[in-house]
Design a protein around this motif. Structure first.
Motif, PDB file in Angstrom:
ATOM      1  N   LEU A 130     112.311   5.632  30.013  1.00  0.00           N
ATOM      2  CA  LEU A 130     110.837   5.769  29.174  1.00  0.00           C
ATOM      3  C   LEU A 130     110.994   5.287  27.963  1.00  0.00           C
ATOM      4  O   LEU A 130     109.956   4.499  27.234  1.00  0.00           O
ATOM      5  CB  LEU A 130     110.113   7.143  29.373  1.00  0.00           C
ATOM      6  N   ASP A 131     112.070   5.487  27.064  1.00  0.00           N
ATOM      7  CA  ASP A 131     112.245   5.154  25.653  1.00  0.00           C
ATOM      8  C   ASP A 131     112.023   3.708  25.631  1.00  0.00           C
ATOM      9  O   ASP A 131     111.820   3.270  24.504  1.00  0.00           O
ATOM     10  CB  ASP A 131     113.359   6.190  24.905  1.00  0.00           C
ATOM     11  N   GLN A 132     112.922   3.235  26.480  1.00  0.00           N
ATOM     12  CA  GLN A 132     113.084   1.857  26.444  1.00  0.00           C
ATOM     13  C   GLN A 132     111.611   1.100  26.699  1.00  0.00           C
ATOM     14  O   GLN A 132     111.427   0.040  25.950  1.00  0.00           O
ATOM     15  CB  GLN A 132     114.289   1.325  27.668  1.00  0.00           C
ATOM     16  N   LEU A 133     111.180   1.461  27.546  1.00  0.00           N
ATOM     17  CA  LEU A 133     109.547   0.801  27.587  1.00  0.00           C
ATOM     18  C   LEU A 133     108.884   1.143  26.374  1.00  0.00           C
ATOM     19  O   LEU A 133     108.337   0.230  25.969  1.00  0.00           O
ATOM     20  CB  LEU A 133     109.005   1.506  28.686  1.00  0.00           C
ATOM     21  N   LEU A 134     109.032   2.110  25.580  1.00  0.00           N
ATOM     22  CA  LEU A 134     108.192   2.402  24.509  1.00  0.00           C
ATOM     23  C   LEU A 134     108.754   1.398  23.405  1.00  0.00           C
ATOM     24  O   LEU A 134     107.886   1.413  22.067  1.00  0.00           O
ATOM     25  CB  LEU A 134     108.280   3.899  24.087  1.00  0.00           C
ATOM     26  N   GLU A 135     110.009   0.928  23.367  1.00  0.00           N
ATOM     27  CA  GLU A 135     110.404   0.035  22.265  1.00  0.00           C
ATOM     28  C   GLU A 135     109.706  -1.267  22.368  1.00  0.00           C
ATOM     29  O   GLU A 135     109.735  -1.993  21.483  1.00  0.00           O
ATOM     30  CB  GLU A 135     111.885  -0.309  22.727  1.00  0.00           C
ATOM     31  N   LYS A 136     109.031  -1.554  23.477  1.00  0.00           N
ATOM     32  CA  LYS A 136     108.169  -2.588  23.499  1.00  0.00           C
ATOM     33  C   LYS A 136     106.822  -2.262  23.290  1.00  0.00           C
ATOM     34  O   LYS A 136     106.132  -1.536  23.925  1.00  0.00           O
ATOM     35  CB  LYS A 136     108.548  -3.327  24.855  1.00  0.00           C
ATOM     36  N   GLU A 137     106.203  -2.959  22.210  1.00  0.00           N
ATOM     37  CA  GLU A 137     104.894  -2.397  21.594  1.00  0.00           C
ATOM     38  C   GLU A 137     103.750  -2.720  22.833  1.00  0.00           C
ATOM     39  O   GLU A 137     102.756  -1.977  22.798  1.00  0.00           O
ATOM     40  CB  GLU A 137     104.381  -3.157  20.401  1.00  0.00           C
ATOM     41  N   GLU A 138     103.816  -3.799  23.830  1.00  0.00           N
ATOM     42  CA  GLU A 138     102.902  -4.101  24.771  1.00  0.00           C
ATOM     43  C   GLU A 138     103.015  -3.071  25.645  1.00  0.00           C
ATOM     44  O   GLU A 138     102.008  -3.316  26.460  1.00  0.00           O
ATOM     45  CB  GLU A 138     103.197  -5.624  25.291  1.00  0.00           C
ATOM     46  N   ASN A 139     103.864  -2.183  25.811  1.00  0.00           N
ATOM     47  CA  ASN A 139     104.108  -1.390  26.865  1.00  0.00           C
ATOM     48  C   ASN A 139     103.103  -0.023  26.633  1.00  0.00           C
ATOM     49  O   ASN A 139     102.623   0.516  27.379  1.00  0.00           O
ATOM     50  CB  ASN A 139     105.287  -0.773  27.287  1.00  0.00           C
ATOM     51  N   GLU A 140     102.893   0.112  25.305  1.00  0.00           N
ATOM     52  CA  GLU A 140     102.019   1.411  25.178  1.00  0.00           C
ATOM     53  C   GLU A 140     100.404   1.267  25.375  1.00  0.00           C
ATOM     54  O   GLU A 140     100.059   0.092  25.312  1.00  0.00           O
ATOM     55  CB  GLU A 140     101.982   1.432  23.482  1.00  0.00           C
ATOM     56  N   GLY A 141     100.072   2.125  26.156  1.00  0.00           N
ATOM     57  CA  GLY A 141      99.021   2.271  26.577  1.00  0.00           C
ATOM     58  C   GLY A 141      98.630   1.241  27.748  1.00  0.00           C
ATOM     59  O   GLY A 141      97.301   0.706  27.980  1.00  0.00           O
ATOM     60  N   SER A 142      99.563   0.752  28.307  1.00  0.00           N
ATOM     61  CA  SER A 142      99.470  -0.320  29.481  1.00  0.00           C
ATOM     62  C   SER A 142      99.585   0.005  31.037  1.00  0.00           C
ATOM     63  O   SER A 142      99.166  -0.627  31.756  1.00  0.00           O
ATOM     64  CB  SER A 142     100.457  -1.301  29.238  1.00  0.00           C
ATOM     65  N   PHE A 143      99.591   1.458  31.155  1.00  0.00           N
ATOM     66  CA  PHE A 143      99.732   2.165  32.334  1.00  0.00           C
ATOM     67  C   PHE A 143      98.368   2.470  32.772  1.00  0.00           C
ATOM     68  O   PHE A 143      97.970   3.348  32.152  1.00  0.00           O
ATOM     69  CB  PHE A 143     100.809   2.789  32.712  1.00  0.00           C
ATOM     70  N   ASP A 144      98.056   2.450  33.981  1.00  0.00           N
ATOM     71  CA  ASP A 144      96.854   3.262  34.596  1.00  0.00           C
ATOM     72  C   ASP A 144      97.173   4.414  35.232  1.00  0.00           C
ATOM     73  O   ASP A 144      96.095   5.182  35.160  1.00  0.00           O
ATOM     74  CB  ASP A 144      96.075   2.130  35.544  1.00  0.00           C
ATOM     75  N   PHE A 145      98.369   4.780  35.564  1.00  0.00           N
ATOM     76  CA  PHE A 145      98.710   5.899  36.387  1.00  0.00           C
ATOM     77  C   PHE A 145     100.079   6.093  36.186  1.00  0.00           C
ATOM     78  O   PHE A 145     101.027   5.345  36.381  1.00  0.00           O
ATOM     79  CB  PHE A 145      98.318   5.643  37.744  1.00  0.00           C
ATOM     80  N   ALA A 146     100.479   7.432  36.390  1.00  0.00           N
ATOM     81  CA  ALA A 146     101.945   7.873  36.416  1.00  0.00           C
ATOM     82  C   ALA A 146     102.043   9.097  37.352  1.00  0.00           C
ATOM     83  O   ALA A 146     101.155   9.834  37.389  1.00  0.00           O
ATOM     84  CB  ALA A 146     102.506   8.270  34.976  1.00  0.00           C
ATOM     85  N   PHE A 147     103.000   9.045  38.017  1.00  0.00           N
ATOM     86  CA  PHE A 147     103.354  10.143  39.046  1.00  0.00           C
ATOM     87  C   PHE A 147     104.688  10.758  38.809  1.00  0.00           C
ATOM     88  O   PHE A 147     105.801   9.942  38.506  1.00  0.00           O
ATOM     89  CB  PHE A 147     103.304   9.857  40.594  1.00  0.00           C
ATOM     90  N   VAL A 148     104.884  12.090  38.339  1.00  0.00           N
ATOM     91  CA  VAL A 148     106.170  12.638  38.237  1.00  0.00           C
ATOM     92  C   VAL A 148     106.559  13.664  39.449  1.00  0.00           C
ATOM     93  O   VAL A 148     105.873  14.618  39.350  1.00  0.00           O
ATOM     94  CB  VAL A 148     106.066  13.297  36.592  1.00  0.00           C
TER      95      VAL A 148
END
Length: 232
Positions: A130-148
Motif C-alpha cells: 500500500l505504501d508503494q502504491l502511494l509513492e505514485k501520485e497517480e494512484n491517490e484517489g484512483s480506486f473505486d473499491f477496496a475489500f479487506v
C-alpha cells in the motif's frame, strides 16, 4: 424458537440456512461454488469469504460501477474471483497476500474462469504494498473499491492508507468486524484464542464509528462487515 407478539425469532443457524438455500446458493455462479468446494478441505477453510458476504459484495460492486479495485487478504481467492467476474472487461483488481500457497489452491479455477487477466496478484505484506502504491501520485484517489479481509490488528493501518487510495465517493469494506459475535460478549465467555483479535476488532470498530471522513454502515452479514464510503 421464541415468540414475541406476532414476530417469530429463529435461531441464527436456522435463519442462515434459510437465506443460503433460498437466495444465495441458487444464484451463486458455478465457478465460485467450484472454488468454495476446492477450499473446503483446507484446514483454515473458515478464512474464506462467506457466500452471503460474497453476494452482497457483488451487488455493491455493481451498484457503484466499480472498475479499479484493491483487495487486502486473498486466501484462496473467493472474493477475488467474484470481484473479477463483476467488474468490466477492462477493469482491474490488485490483490495482495503474503501467502501465495493458499492462492494457488484457487488459481487454476480463476484461470479457467476467463477473468484472470483482470487480476494482479502481489505476494507481499500488505502495508509495504500500500505504501508503494502511494509513492505514485497517480494512484491517490484512483480506486473505486477496496475489500479487506486480513490481519485484524492492522485494519486501522490499512484504513488510513486506503483512505488515500480510494476516491472520494468510493467504498471500502472490512470483513469479520463482529468476530463471531464475540465483540458483544463479556471477555470471560470468549475462548482464550479469540480474545486478542476480539479486542483488536472492538478497538477498530470504535475508531471507525468516530471517523467523520466516512459514511458508515456496520452490517451483520456473514461474520459482520463494515462498509464505509469516503466523504472527503
Amino acid at each position: 424458537m421464541e415468540l414475541k407478539g406476532n414476530q417469530v425469532l429463529l435461531q441464527s443457524e436456522e435463519l442462515d440456512r434459510y437465506i443460503l438455500e433460498t437466495s444465495i446458493y441458487p444464484r451463486e455462479p458455478k465457478i465460485l461454488k467450484e472454488l468454495r468446494d476446492a477450499t473446503a478441505s483446507h484446514p483454515l477453510a473458515f478464512f474464506g469469504t462467506l457466500p452471503s458476504t460474497g453476494q452482497f459484495l457483488t451487488m455493491l460492486l455493481n451498484l457503484i460501477k466499480a472498475k479499479k479495485t484493491i483487495e487486502v487478504g486473498v486466501f484462496t481467492g473467493y472474493s477475488l474471483l467474484l470481484t473479477a467476474l463483476t467488474i468490466p472487461e477492462d477493469g482491474k483488481v490488485i490483490a495482495v497476500d503474503k501467502n501465495r500457497a493458499s492462492f494457488e489452491i484457487g488459481l487454476p479455477i480463476i484461470q479457467k474462469s476467463g477473468v484472470g487477466h483482470k487480476i494482479d496478484f502481489v505476494e507481499s505484506e500488505a502495508l509495504p504494498l500500500l505504501d508503494q502504491l502511494l509513492e505514485k501520485e497517480e494512484n491517490e484517489g484512483s480506486f473505486d473499491f477496496a475489500f479487506v479481509d486480513a490481519d485484524k490488528g492492522n485494519y486501522w493501518n490499512y484504513h488510513e492508507r486506503l483512505m488515500k487510495l480510494v476516491k472520494v465517493g468510493g467504498v471500502i469494506v472490512y470483513d469479520n468486524t463482529l468476530w463471531g459475535g464475540t465483540v458483544a460478549m463479556p471477555e470471560n465467555l470468549v475462548l482464550e484464542q479469540k480474545r486478542k483479535v476480539r479486542l483488536e476488532t472492538i478497538e477498530f470498530n470504535k475508531k471507525m464509528a468516530a471517523d467523520t471522513r466516512v459514511e458508515l454502515c456496520h452490517a451483520p452479514i456473514g461474520d459482520g462487515i463494515t462498509i464505509c464510503r469516503r466523504l472527503c
